[in-house]
Design a protein around this motif. Structure first.
Motif, short mmCIF file in Angstrom:
data_model
loop_
_atom_site.label_atom_id
_atom_site.label_comp_id
_atom_site.label_asym_id
_atom_site.label_seq_id
_atom_site.Cartn_x
_atom_site.Cartn_y
_atom_site.Cartn_z
N ILE A 12 0.86 -1.18 0.00
CA ILE A 12 0.00 0.00 0.00
C ILE A 12 0.89 1.23 0.00
O ILE A 12 1.82 1.32 0.81
CB ILE A 12 -0.92 0.03 1.25
N VAL A 13 0.61 2.15 -0.87
CA VAL A 13 1.27 3.46 -0.86
C VAL A 13 0.19 4.53 -0.85
O VAL A 13 -0.69 4.53 -1.73
CB VAL A 13 2.21 3.66 -2.06
N ALA A 14 0.24 5.42 0.13
CA ALA A 14 -0.70 6.54 0.23
C ALA A 14 0.04 7.82 -0.12
O ALA A 14 1.14 8.08 0.39
CB ALA A 14 -1.28 6.62 1.63
N ARG A 15 -0.59 8.65 -0.98
CA ARG A 15 0.06 9.85 -1.48
C ARG A 15 -0.93 11.01 -1.49
O ARG A 15 -2.10 10.82 -1.88
CB ARG A 15 0.61 9.60 -2.88
N ARG A 16 -0.49 12.17 -1.10
CA ARG A 16 -1.33 13.37 -1.17
C ARG A 16 -1.70 13.63 -2.63
O ARG A 16 -0.85 13.60 -3.53
CB ARG A 16 -0.57 14.55 -0.59
N ASP A 17 -3.00 13.87 -2.89
CA ASP A 17 -3.45 13.98 -4.29
C ASP A 17 -3.45 15.41 -4.83
O ASP A 17 -3.81 15.64 -5.99
CB ASP A 17 -4.83 13.36 -4.46
N GLY A 18 -3.05 16.38 -4.01
CA GLY A 18 -3.01 17.76 -4.47
C GLY A 18 -4.33 18.49 -4.41
O GLY A 18 -4.41 19.68 -4.74
N PRO A 25 -1.73 5.17 -5.11
CA PRO A 25 -1.12 4.75 -6.37
C PRO A 25 -0.69 3.29 -6.38
O PRO A 25 -0.55 2.70 -7.45
CB PRO A 25 0.08 5.70 -6.51
N VAL A 26 -0.46 2.73 -5.20
CA VAL A 26 -0.15 1.30 -5.09
C VAL A 26 -1.11 0.68 -4.09
O VAL A 26 -1.19 1.10 -2.94
CB VAL A 26 1.30 1.07 -4.64
N LEU A 27 -1.86 -0.32 -4.55
CA LEU A 27 -2.76 -1.08 -3.69
C LEU A 27 -2.88 -2.47 -4.31
O LEU A 27 -3.67 -2.70 -5.21
CB LEU A 27 -4.14 -0.41 -3.61
N GLU A 28 -2.05 -3.38 -3.83
CA GLU A 28 -1.98 -4.69 -4.46
C GLU A 28 -1.71 -5.77 -3.42
O GLU A 28 -1.11 -5.51 -2.38
CB GLU A 28 -0.88 -4.71 -5.52
N GLY A 71 2.23 14.35 3.94
CA GLY A 71 0.93 15.00 3.78
C GLY A 71 -0.24 14.06 3.55
O GLY A 71 -1.39 14.52 3.52
N ALA A 72 0.01 12.77 3.39
CA ALA A 72 -1.06 11.81 3.15
C ALA A 72 -1.64 11.30 4.47
O ALA A 72 -0.99 11.34 5.51
CB ALA A 72 -0.56 10.64 2.31
N ARG A 73 -2.89 10.80 4.40
CA ARG A 73 -3.58 10.27 5.57
C ARG A 73 -4.14 8.89 5.20
O ARG A 73 -4.89 8.76 4.22
CB ARG A 73 -4.74 11.18 6.00
#
Length: 252
Positions: A12-18, A25-28, A71-73
């Motif tokens: 799992i990768v969580a990223r701020r979407d702006g 972007p990664v969920l596998e 910055g991601a939650r």
């Protein structure tokens, strides 16, 4: 019938979407590990780990890797309890969790209980790497045996590094073959549920909650870093959850 252990990893990768929210972007996942996105809040992404088959069994190696970027939650839960079972393959099973939280990232990790069934042999390792400005809430709960049965062997290790500095490295082994005294008055005292609540907050670096007892079976201890650890034992999973929920409310 499985004669060889299963290897499976979820990422799992969580990223701020702006736009004030969090993207994934990664969920596998592989085999028995299936992460699924669910409806979240305005800024928070939510993921549920779904077990697609029984396990871990003897010889299995499961791993979960989660990264929360700046910055991601991210909030992660599980759909049901994980049950460690004996298997046809020899050797202990492994369940490794690696959590990386960057500066200004926030992770809430609240899976359901891990149940150590009779005859199982499982080693669980949770490693948390938190940047100086990261926020983390992590709960782990272990139940020794299903109703009316003896537990398997369970070894649980939790490691926290904050800002590159080792803050916590503890291990507890329970069940057949574990070092003597695990069920004695100095450790579990005959209870069959044990849990930890790890809370990391940047503000704890200057002002942390004070060390104290939380009822008859739990303690809150500030760590040598921006974190506190609650350790609790209880007669069963229901009582353990109540103690840890009350502790989280008290910490805020």
């Amino acid at each position: 019938m499985r004669t060889h252990g299963v290897r499976a990893t979820a990422r799992i990768v969580a990223r701020r979407d702006g736009r004030g929210g969090t993207s994934l972007p990664v969920l596998e996942g592989e085999g028995p590990l299936a992460p699924r996105r669910t409806r979240g809040g305005a800024a928070e992404a939510r993921v549920v780990l779904v077990g697609a088959m029984s396990g871990p069994l003897g010889g299995d190696r499961f791993a979960v890797r989660a990264t929360v970027e700046s910055g991601a939650r991210l909030r992660v839960s599980s759909a049901a309890a994980t049950i460690a079972l004996p298997g046809q393959a020899k050797g202990e099973a492994h369940y490794d969790v690696r959590l990386d939280i960057e500066d200004d990232g926030e992770l809430v990790w609240l899976p359901e209980q891990l149940i150590s069934a009779a005859g199982s042999d499982l080693r669980v390792t949770t490693r948390v790497e938190a940047a100086p400005g990261a926020r983390v809430t992590l709960r782990e709960e272990q139940v020794l045996g299903r109703y009316g049965e003896e537990p398997g062997r369970l070894t649980s290790r939790m490691v926290l590094r904050s800002g590159g500095r080792l803050v916590l490295d503890q291990e507890l082994a329970c069940g057949p073959g574990a070092p003597g005294g695990w069920d004695g008055p100095a450790v579990l005292g005959g209870r069959r549920a044990v849990g930890q609540l790890l809370v990391v907050r940047p503000e704890f670096e200057s002002v942390a909650p004070r060390a104290r007892l939380l009822g008859g079976g739990a303690t809150l201890v500030p760590l040598a870093g921006p974190a506190v650890l609650v350790t609790a034992v209880a007669a069963d999973a229901r009582l353990l959850r109540r103690v840890l929920d009350e502790a989280l409310t008290a910490i805020g």
